[in-house]
Design a protein around this motif. Structure first.
Motif, PDB file in Angstrom:
ATOM      1  N   SER A   1       0.818  -1.223   0.000  1.00 53.92           N
ATOM      2  CA  SER A   1       0.000   0.000   0.000  1.00 53.92           C
ATOM      3  C   SER A   1       0.846   1.265   0.000  1.00 53.92           C
ATOM      4  CB  SER A   1      -0.967   0.003   1.185  1.00 53.92           C
ATOM      5  OG  SER A   1      -0.284   0.245   2.392  1.00 53.92           O
ATOM      6  N   LYS A   2       2.075   1.160   0.435  1.00 55.42           N
ATOM      7  CA  LYS A   2       2.954   2.334   0.478  1.00 55.42           C
ATOM      8  C   LYS A   2       3.955   2.393  -0.673  1.00 55.42           C
ATOM      9  CE  LYS A   2       2.777   2.949   5.499  1.00 55.42           C
ATOM     10  NZ  LYS A   2       1.381   3.085   5.465  1.00 55.42           N
ATOM     11  N   LYS A   3       4.395   1.228  -1.179  1.00 54.65           N
ATOM     12  CA  LYS A   3       5.523   1.209  -2.106  1.00 54.65           C
ATOM     13  C   LYS A   3       5.211   0.769  -3.531  1.00 54.65           C
ATOM     14  CE  LYS A   3       8.897   0.407   1.545  1.00 54.65           C
ATOM     15  NZ  LYS A   3       9.939  -0.485   2.029  1.00 54.65           N
ATOM     16  N   SER A   4       4.018   0.264  -3.783  1.00 61.05           N
ATOM     17  CA  SER A   4       3.714  -0.222  -5.130  1.00 61.05           C
ATOM     18  C   SER A   4       3.814   0.911  -6.148  1.00 61.05           C
ATOM     19  CB  SER A   4       2.315  -0.822  -5.189  1.00 61.05           C
ATOM     20  OG  SER A   4       2.017  -1.212  -6.514  1.00 61.05           O
ATOM     21  N   LYS A   5       4.334   0.586  -7.316  1.00 63.72           N
ATOM     22  CA  LYS A   5       4.418   1.558  -8.407  1.00 63.72           C
ATOM     23  C   LYS A   5       3.046   1.811  -9.022  1.00 63.72           C
ATOM     24  CE  LYS A   5       9.128   0.302  -9.539  1.00 63.72           C
ATOM     25  NZ  LYS A   5      10.010  -0.389 -10.466  1.00 63.72           N
ATOM     26  N   GLU A   6       2.159   0.839  -8.866  1.00 63.12           N
ATOM     27  CA  GLU A   6       0.818   0.928  -9.456  1.00 63.12           C
ATOM     28  C   GLU A   6      -0.178   1.461  -8.422  1.00 63.12           C
ATOM     29  OE1 GLU A   6       0.570   0.473 -12.573  1.00 63.12           O
ATOM     30  OE2 GLU A   6       2.552  -0.415 -12.819  1.00 63.12           O
ATOM     31  N   SER A   7      -0.786   2.595  -8.703  1.00 61.23           N
ATOM     32  CA  SER A   7      -1.702   3.215  -7.741  1.00 61.23           C
ATOM     33  C   SER A   7      -2.895   2.316  -7.428  1.00 61.23           C
ATOM     34  CB  SER A   7      -2.184   4.575  -8.243  1.00 61.23           C
ATOM     35  OG  SER A   7      -2.879   4.444  -9.465  1.00 61.23           O
ATOM     36  N   ILE A   8      -3.377   1.577  -8.416  1.00 58.42           N
ATOM     37  CA  ILE A   8      -4.532   0.703  -8.163  1.00 58.42           C
ATOM     38  C   ILE A   8      -4.159  -0.443  -7.220  1.00 58.42           C
ATOM     39  CG2 ILE A   8      -4.247  -0.754 -10.226  1.00 58.42           C
ATOM     40  CD1 ILE A   8      -7.413  -0.623 -10.339  1.00 58.42           C
ATOM     41  N   THR A   9      -2.938  -0.932  -7.314  1.00 54.18           N
ATOM     42  CA  THR A   9      -2.488  -1.987  -6.414  1.00 54.18           C
ATOM     43  C   THR A   9      -2.307  -1.426  -5.004  1.00 54.18           C
ATOM     44  OG1 THR A   9      -1.414  -3.090  -8.268  1.00 54.18           O
ATOM     45  CG2 THR A   9      -0.752  -3.796  -6.079  1.00 54.18           C
ATOM     46  N   ARG A  10      -1.770  -0.217  -4.903  1.00 54.31           N
ATOM     47  CA  ARG A  10      -1.659   0.429  -3.587  1.00 54.31           C
ATOM     48  C   ARG A  10      -3.043   0.566  -2.956  1.00 54.31           C
ATOM     49  NH1 ARG A  10       1.702   4.072  -6.364  1.00 54.31           N
ATOM     50  NH2 ARG A  10       0.085   5.684  -6.194  1.00 54.31           N
ATOM     51  N   PHE A  11      -4.005   1.006  -3.763  1.00 52.87           N
ATOM     52  CA  PHE A  11      -5.373   1.185  -3.283  1.00 52.87           C
ATOM     53  C   PHE A  11      -5.981  -0.157  -2.842  1.00 52.87           C
ATOM     54  CE2 PHE A  11      -9.970   1.274  -4.109  1.00 52.87           C
ATOM     55  CZ  PHE A  11     -10.345   2.278  -3.224  1.00 52.87           C
ATOM     56  N   ASP A  12      -5.818  -1.191  -3.662  1.00 53.93           N
ATOM     57  CA  ASP A  12      -6.343  -2.521  -3.313  1.00 53.93           C
ATOM     58  C   ASP A  12      -5.779  -3.003  -1.983  1.00 53.93           C
ATOM     59  OD1 ASP A  12      -7.898  -2.682  -5.582  1.00 53.93           O
ATOM     60  OD2 ASP A  12      -6.535  -4.031  -6.656  1.00 53.93           O
ATOM     61  N   ALA A  13      -4.470  -2.829  -1.799  1.00 53.07           N
ATOM     62  CA  ALA A  13      -3.830  -3.278  -0.560  1.00 53.07           C
ATOM     63  C   ALA A  13      -4.353  -2.491   0.633  1.00 53.07           C
ATOM     64  CB  ALA A  13      -2.309  -3.152  -0.684  1.00 53.07           C
ATOM     65  N   GLU A  14      -4.491  -1.186   0.455  1.00 51.92           N
ATOM     66  CA  GLU A  14      -5.008  -0.341   1.538  1.00 51.92           C
ATOM     67  C   GLU A  14      -6.435  -0.748   1.912  1.00 51.92           C
ATOM     68  OE1 GLU A  14      -6.167   4.316   1.989  1.00 51.92           O
ATOM     69  OE2 GLU A  14      -4.289   3.855   0.943  1.00 51.92           O
ATOM     70  N   MET A  15      -7.266  -0.994   0.903  1.00 53.31           N
ATOM     71  CA  MET A  15      -8.659  -1.389   1.169  1.00 53.31           C
ATOM     72  C   MET A  15      -8.730  -2.776   1.811  1.00 53.31           C
ATOM     73  SD  MET A  15     -10.259   1.272   0.533  1.00 53.31           S
ATOM     74  CE  MET A  15     -11.844   0.623   0.950  1.00 53.31           C
ATOM     75  N   ALA A  16      -7.868  -3.678   1.392  1.00 56.41           N
ATOM     76  CA  ALA A  16      -7.852  -5.014   2.002  1.00 56.41           C
ATOM     77  C   ALA A  16      -7.497  -4.907   3.483  1.00 56.41           C
ATOM     78  CB  ALA A  16      -6.862  -5.915   1.275  1.00 56.41           C
ATOM     79  N   LEU A  17      -6.521  -4.082   3.798  1.00 57.30           N
ATOM     80  CA  LEU A  17      -6.156  -3.882   5.209  1.00 57.30           C
ATOM     81  C   LEU A  17      -7.312  -3.274   5.999  1.00 57.30           C
ATOM     82  CD1 LEU A  17      -2.510  -2.538   5.029  1.00 57.30           C
ATOM     83  CD2 LEU A  17      -3.283  -4.551   6.284  1.00 57.30           C
ATOM     84  N   ARG A  18      -7.951  -2.288   5.412  1.00 54.92           N
ATOM     85  CA  ARG A  18      -9.077  -1.640   6.085  1.00 54.92           C
ATOM     86  C   ARG A  18     -10.216  -2.637   6.333  1.00 54.92           C
ATOM     87  NH1 ARG A  18     -10.797   3.786   3.464  1.00 54.92           N
ATOM     88  NH2 ARG A  18      -8.679   4.205   4.132  1.00 54.92           N
ATOM     89  N   ARG A  19     -10.524  -3.425   5.314  1.00 58.29           N
ATOM     90  CA  ARG A  19     -11.590  -4.428   5.468  1.00 58.29           C
ATOM     91  C   ARG A  19     -11.224  -5.447   6.533  1.00 58.29           C
ATOM     92  NH1 ARG A  19     -13.082  -7.059   0.049  1.00 58.29           N
ATOM     93  NH2 ARG A  19     -14.703  -7.981   1.343  1.00 58.29           N
TER      94      ARG A  19
END
Length: 129
Positions: free
Chosen positions: A95-113
């Motif tokens: 969520s912090k280091k991915s080059k792809e913004s959509i992957t960062r977003f997916d990781a952040e949302m997975a953590l939140r969920r």
């Protein structure tokens, strides 16, 4: 899944799915991406009945170089109730280091969920590693 799968076959499928999903999402080819999602759902369901195999293979997948494979492995660890700390660490990193913004977003949302124990998360097991 009716056929018994080896640990190696499952690892190979996860890696392949992660690579395909990365490519297809970035190219906007969601039909193939969705087919891979369905394969991953079936694999996770299979592993929920073969937890010892899951415990052997997820340490390998959680260290995989493809970050989308690590993302998939992490959310599946949450669902199976194994390697929770490592899965959280992976998702925080992605969520912090991915080059792809959509992957960062997916990781952040997975953590939140996960942290909110979203009712839509399918939890197959509740044991901690």
């Amino acid at each position: 899944m009716k056929k018994e799968l080896s640990k190696e076959e499952i690892i190979e499928q996860y890696i392949k799915s992660g690579e395909i999903m990365t490519k297809e999402r970035l190219e906007g080819k969601y039909r193939r991406y969705n087919r891979e999602v369905n394969k991953n759902i079936k694999l996770t369901e299979y592993l929920s009945h073969h937890l010892e195999t899951a415990k052997e293979m997820f340490p390998i997948l959680l260290e995989e170089k493809n970050e989308y494979t690590r993302y998939l492995a992490s959310i599946n660890c949450f669902q199976l109730g194994i390697y929770i700390e490592k899965a959280e660490k992976n998702l925080k990193e992605i969520s912090k280091k991915s080059k792809e913004s959509i992957t960062r977003f997916d990781a952040e949302m997975a953590l939140r969920r996960w942290k909110n124990r979203d009712k839509n998360y399918i939890i197959y097991h509740t044991e901690e590693q």
